[in-house]
Design a protein around this motif. Structure first.
Motif, PDB file in Angstrom:
ATOM      1  N   ARG A  14       0.839  -1.210   0.000  1.00 41.52           N
ATOM      2  CA  ARG A  14       0.000   0.000   0.000  1.00 41.52           C
ATOM      3  C   ARG A  14       0.874   1.261   0.000  1.00 41.52           C
ATOM      4  O   ARG A  14       0.598   2.220  -0.723  1.00 41.52           O
ATOM      5  N   GLU A  17       2.465   1.740  -3.389  1.00 40.63           N
ATOM      6  CA  GLU A  17       1.513   1.656  -4.505  1.00 40.63           C
ATOM      7  C   GLU A  17       1.851   0.478  -5.410  1.00 40.63           C
ATOM      8  O   GLU A  17       1.796   0.566  -6.643  1.00 40.63           O
ATOM      9  N   TYR A  22      -6.674  -0.743  -3.347  1.00 44.92           N
ATOM     10  CA  TYR A  22      -6.334  -0.630  -1.933  1.00 44.92           C
ATOM     11  C   TYR A  22      -6.583  -1.920  -1.143  1.00 44.92           C
ATOM     12  O   TYR A  22      -5.812  -2.268  -0.254  1.00 44.92           O
TER      13      TYR A  22
END
Length: 397
Positions: A14, A17, A22
């Motif tokens: 997370r 990225e 998500y």
């Protein structure tokens, strides 16, 4: 092992990225465990956890009537149920599943390695602690890699716990030395987030593990354990001392509930009590069917004017699912306890259940880790000495 790796790496992915969306971590854990159940099946004794998953459904039906029109129904339901469903699938897959101690240690290794990787990432890509003290004694986003300090504290805390237990499970001096150094490093990264939940949870889990592990050792084994306990807590105090110096004493203020000026603060829970009260109010007003999945956040906004996500999964289940949420909580707490009193063959059991319970009470189920760790507590670890594996001899042997 795949589910363990994703659970350990989810927050790192997370931060960088490195995921598609998500909630990829939770959905990946669910997918891997469903694949496992497809090929290996699940125990016939998993009925309580099937009931747990089924009683989450009424909350969805209620939400279809209570959520505001501006809210995307699918996203609200998926976001709020991904964690509880991940927990249910982990429990279904792991409950009564037989596994050897060697296999169990491999799973813990797959869980630990991405956490160690995450720790090194934080050392390399965050500013020095001296540059990140502008937030005073509040949770430190800069020291957390500009990500949620609560989540970073949670995963670093679990890493510290796993490394601490390896000092007793692994009996190779050079590996113990490496683990002790890594324990100090990862504990430091957990502490400097200034988020207390993950650190306190890790400390409680370590103590619970040591109690049950120590109790089951011989007198000779206890003598060796005593020395390692001294080394472990020496490392804890040294790490704390170094952290206190680097943070100019602010970390001491944080854990004694004081602000940067040394003044005692009124609320030790940093606003979490108000969130819990608002959710329990929703349960009080809708005790049978609850306010509906995802509605607790809106309900709080309507009642208090503040739209803040829940930090407590227990109160959220009660608020959104009513009496069904209460039944879900009772299943999740008492089924493992009955399992433990029946077998008592997993030193990690009480620590893992404590990690799940404490984490969902300060960080809800924003990540897959507490759900997966809950599942690990339900594994049936086979005693290879009492149950030797008999292999067929090959032709010609």
């Amino acid at each position: 092992m795949a589910a363990a790796y994703i659970s350990g790496a989810e927050v790192l992915f997370r931060m960088t990225e490195g995921i598609i969306f998500y909630e990829t971590g939770k959905y990946s854990v669910i997918l891997f465990l469903l694949i496992g159940m497809f090929f290996k099946g699940a125990s016939i004794k998993t009925t309580p956890f099937w009931i747990y998953l089924i009683i989450l459904i009424p909350g969805i039906l209620v939400a279809s009537q209570t959520l505001d029109y501006e809210v995307v129904f699918r996203k609200a339901v998926a976001f709020n149920l991904a964690g509880p469903v991940c927990l249910g699938i982990a429990a279904l897959y792991c409950y009564y599943k037989k596994i050897t101690g060697v296999q169990f240690n491999y799973i813990l290794m797959f869980l630990l390695l991405p956490l160690v990787c995450h720790m090194f990432y934080l050392f390399l890509y965050t500013p020095s602690i001296g540059e990140s003290l502008s937030s005073g004694t509040n949770s430190n986003y800069a020291a957390s890699g500009y990500f949620g300090p609560n989540q970073i504290s949670t995963v670093m805390g679990l890493g510290a716990f796993l490394l601490a237990t390896r000092l007793f499970i692994i009996k190779v001096p050079i590996i113990n030395l490496i683990d002790l150094i890594l324990f100090g490093m990862i504990s430091y990264r957990a502490i400097v987030t200034f988020s207390r939940g993950g650190v306190i949870t890790a400390l409680i889990c370590i103590i619970l593990f040591l109690i049950f592990y120590y109790y089951n050792q011989s007198s000779k084994g206890k003598s060796s354990i005593n020395k390692k306990i001294i080394f472990l807590f020496t490392a804890v105090f040294v790490t704390w001392f170094i952290t206190s110096i680097f943070t100019q004493g602010l970390i001491d203020y944080r854990y004694t509930n004081r602000d940067a000026a040394g003044k005692l603060e009124d609320d030790i829970t940093t606003g979490r009590t108000e969130l819990i009260v608002s959710e329990l109010q929703g349960f009080y007003e809708n005790p049978f069917i609850g306010v509906g999945v995802g509605k607790a956040k809106e309900y709080r906004s309507e009642a208090t004017g503040f739209e803040t996500a829940s930090h407590n999964e227990i109160s959220r289940l009660l608020s959104e699912h009513g009496i069904f949420g209460l039944l879900a909580i009772l299943i999740l707490i008492f089924v493992p306890i009955v399992f433990w009193f029946k077998f008592k063959n997993n030193y990690y059991f009480m620590a893992f259940v404590a990690f799940w319970f404490l984490t969902i009470n300060h960080s809800a189920m924003r990540i897959a880790l507490p759900a997966f760790v809950y599942g690990l507590a339900l594994l049936y670890i086979v005693d290879e000495k009492k149950n030797p594996v008999h292999r067929k001899r090959l032709a010609g042997q």
